[in-house]
Design a protein around this motif. Structure first.
Motif: not given
Lengths: 273, 292
Positions: A21-45
């Motif tokens: 649970v503590f690490a969850f924000p960091v997962y989302v941070l990395v996940n969205l930082a490597v995502r193309a702006p055109s990809d609008t799927s859920s931030p946790i996918a």
């Protein structure tokens, strides 16, 4: 005791779940930082086709290169100054029982309670009158003074617990007070110096309020101010913002991971005083 | 006694003292003066208005709100961060295999700039953010909302972020206290058949008193000065629902040009910090003596 029982296993599972649970924000941070702006799927996918493009864009647009250099200069210079003046001051403050010594110590300790807002607003005027607004050297000056109470507190506490035998011997051998400080006291202070260095570096590096005041609108910025400016400018482009946040975190985390054993022990030990 | 011993010279304190005086002491004293003026921060001409700034505060709902929010946030952070930090410390002080990794991981957020973690969470807590997505994914979609846009919730979200960032910090200090408990005492207690609750209350708790003192001081002072998280997550809004004394100080000085009023607020903050830390120190050092 301390055998690995079913109860320990249950605790292990709970603790790992909490850490997840503590690490969850960091997962989302990395996940969205490597995502193309055109990809609008859920931030946790998990991002299907990761890209490093955001990092290049964020680096260019946020001016992080210059900000990192400024942050390194400000942190290194302030921490060096504060360690030298505080350890030097701590020597007589820890060793002399004279009235001036106790009075000076209490005066400096007053700085632990005063909120920095009280001093930094009037100082803003002085910095402006000296023509130092927008210059990172105003920050070096500010932190060098601001960090004196806490650092002196650490040094005096540590020094009081040390025996006087070595410095007495050095004095009998004819050493001057200054060379006693340099060749006897300073080496003995090494453990607390490492702790003080880390604690000061973290608070100077991460500070936002003061550089926001003294550097706003200038080209010289530290990392937190550059990040804030960047977020304000690219307000809805979160992939780019997250890439910038990640870039700003990497140097800190790299230092932390390299020194973590030392930092964690030092934090606790230094504060135990 | 050794009559030859001479104390190091007083002038060793001079560089530290001059820097401290120039940067903290004299400006703070000037601050006390500005607090009773109508200075706008620019104009060299200003007049002394006595206690007008302070009486104006009594009629200013924003100032009242900011003081209230500051106190609520400081108390909530202190309780939650230390409660969670203590539980985590007991967890990673046990025989679990992952304890070294967990210590490193749980402490890591404390190293990151507050402004950075605050922007991260601003996104996570947004209407389309990861928190709402996660709630939907685990079947709690009914709880989805704009966490920072709700005036009743926003302040608590700021508390949550601070606790997330610094629970590991409290953990590390508690851990240092726990490791100062000699192993033999645990073993003797285990042989005597002392249960975990009893063991915690009569053996561990007294020895944790110094760590608790430090933790409480750090979190209450940190909570009272809270600025970065509010600035980055809500800017004090919605409305003034999350303004703290520190964010109001900044707004009054730099967006409204009310330097005198702003510094009067800083004086109020100083008094609150001094009273809180003084009271805490008195109570806790008495408790520490009783426990030892």
């Amino acid at each position: 005791m301390n055998r690995y029982s079913p109860r320990t296993l249950a605790l292990e599972v709970v603790m790992i779940a909490v850490a997840a649970v503590f690490a969850f924000p960091v997962y989302v941070l990395v996940n969205l930082a490597v995502r193309a702006p055109s990809d609008t799927s859920s931030p946790i996918a998990p991002t299907s086709s990761p890209t490093l493009g955001n990092f290049a864009g964020a680096w260019r647009e946020a001016g992080l290169g210059g900000a990192l250099i400024n942050s390194v200069v400000v942190t290194a210079a302030s921490v060096l100054i504060v360690l030298v003046v505080s350890s030097l001051a701590a020597y007589p403050l820890a060793r002399s029982a004279a009235r001036w010594s106790r009075g000076t110590f209490l005066l400096i300790m007053l700085g632990l309670v005063l909120p920095f807002q009280l001093a930094s607003l009037p100082l803003y005027q002085t910095v402006r009158d000296l023509g130092l607004l927008g210059s990172v050297w105003s920050l070096v000056l500010f932190y060098s003074g601001l960090q004196v109470p806490f650092t002196t507190f650490l040094y005096v506490g540590f020094l009081r617990a040390l025996p006087r035998d070595f410095e007495d011997a050095a004095q009998l051998d004819g050493a001057t007070p200054l060379s006693t400080y340099r060749y006897v006291i300073l080496p003995m202070l090494k453990p607390i110096t490492v702790t003080a260095l880390v604690l000061n570096a973290v608070s100077v590096w991460n500070d936002f309020f003061t550089p926001l005041l003294y550097l706003s609108g200038s080209t010289q910025q530290t990392v937190p101010v550059a990040i804030a400016g960047f977020v304000g400018q690219y307000v809805s482009d979160w992939n780019l913002i997250f890439a910038a946040l990640l870039i700003s975190i990497v140097p800190v985390l790299a230092v932390y991971l390299a020194l973590q054993r030392h930092i964690i022990n030092g934090f606790a030990g230094g504060l135990k005083g | 006694m050794q009559g030859r011993r001479h104390a190091p010279p007083w002038w060793f304190t001079l560089p530290a003292l001059l820097l401290f005086a120039f940067v903290v002491l004299l400006p703070s004293a000037r601050g006390l003066h500005y607090a009773v003026t109508d200075w706008d921060g620019l104009n060299p001409d200003f007049t002394v208005v006595g206690l007008d700034n302070f009486t104006a505060m009594a009629d200013d709902p924003d100032a009242f709100g900011a003081v209230r929010h500051t106190l609520v946030v400081a108390v909530a952070i202190t309780v939650l961060q230390n409660g969670l930090g203590l539980l985590l410390a007991l967890g990673v002080n046990s025989a679990i295999k992952s304890r070294d990794v967990l210590r490193v991981l749980l402490f890591a957020p404390a190293m990151i700039a507050q402004i950075v973690t605050a922007y991260l969470w601003r996104n996570l807590l947004g209407p389309d953010g990861a928190v709402n997505s996660a709630l939907g994914a685990i079947g709690l979609g009914g709880l989805r909302r704009d966490w920072l846009g709700d005036p009743d919730l926003a302040l608590w979200m700021i508390v949550l972020v601070v606790v997330w960032q610094y629970a590991g910090y409290s953990m590390v200090i508690f851990l240092a206290g726990l490791q100062s408990v000699p192993k033999e005492i645990y073993e003797a207690a285990a042989i005597d058949g002392t249960g975990p609750v009893r063991r915690f209350w009569s053996i561990i708790r007294p020895l944790l008193a110094p760590a608790l003192t430090i933790n409480l001081m750090l979190s209450i002072i940190g909570g009272l000065k809270l600025f970065d998280q509010v600035y980055a997550m809500t800017g004090g809004g919605p409305g003034h629902a999350t303004d703290t004394i520190s964010t109001l100080i900044y707004k009054e000085a730099f967006t409204l040009g009310e330097f005198g009023y702003s510094i009067a607020l800083a004086v109020v903050l100083t008094v609150i910090v001094a009273v809180a830390s003084g009271a805490q120190y008195t109570v806790l050092s008495r408790g520490e003596r009783a426990a030892s």
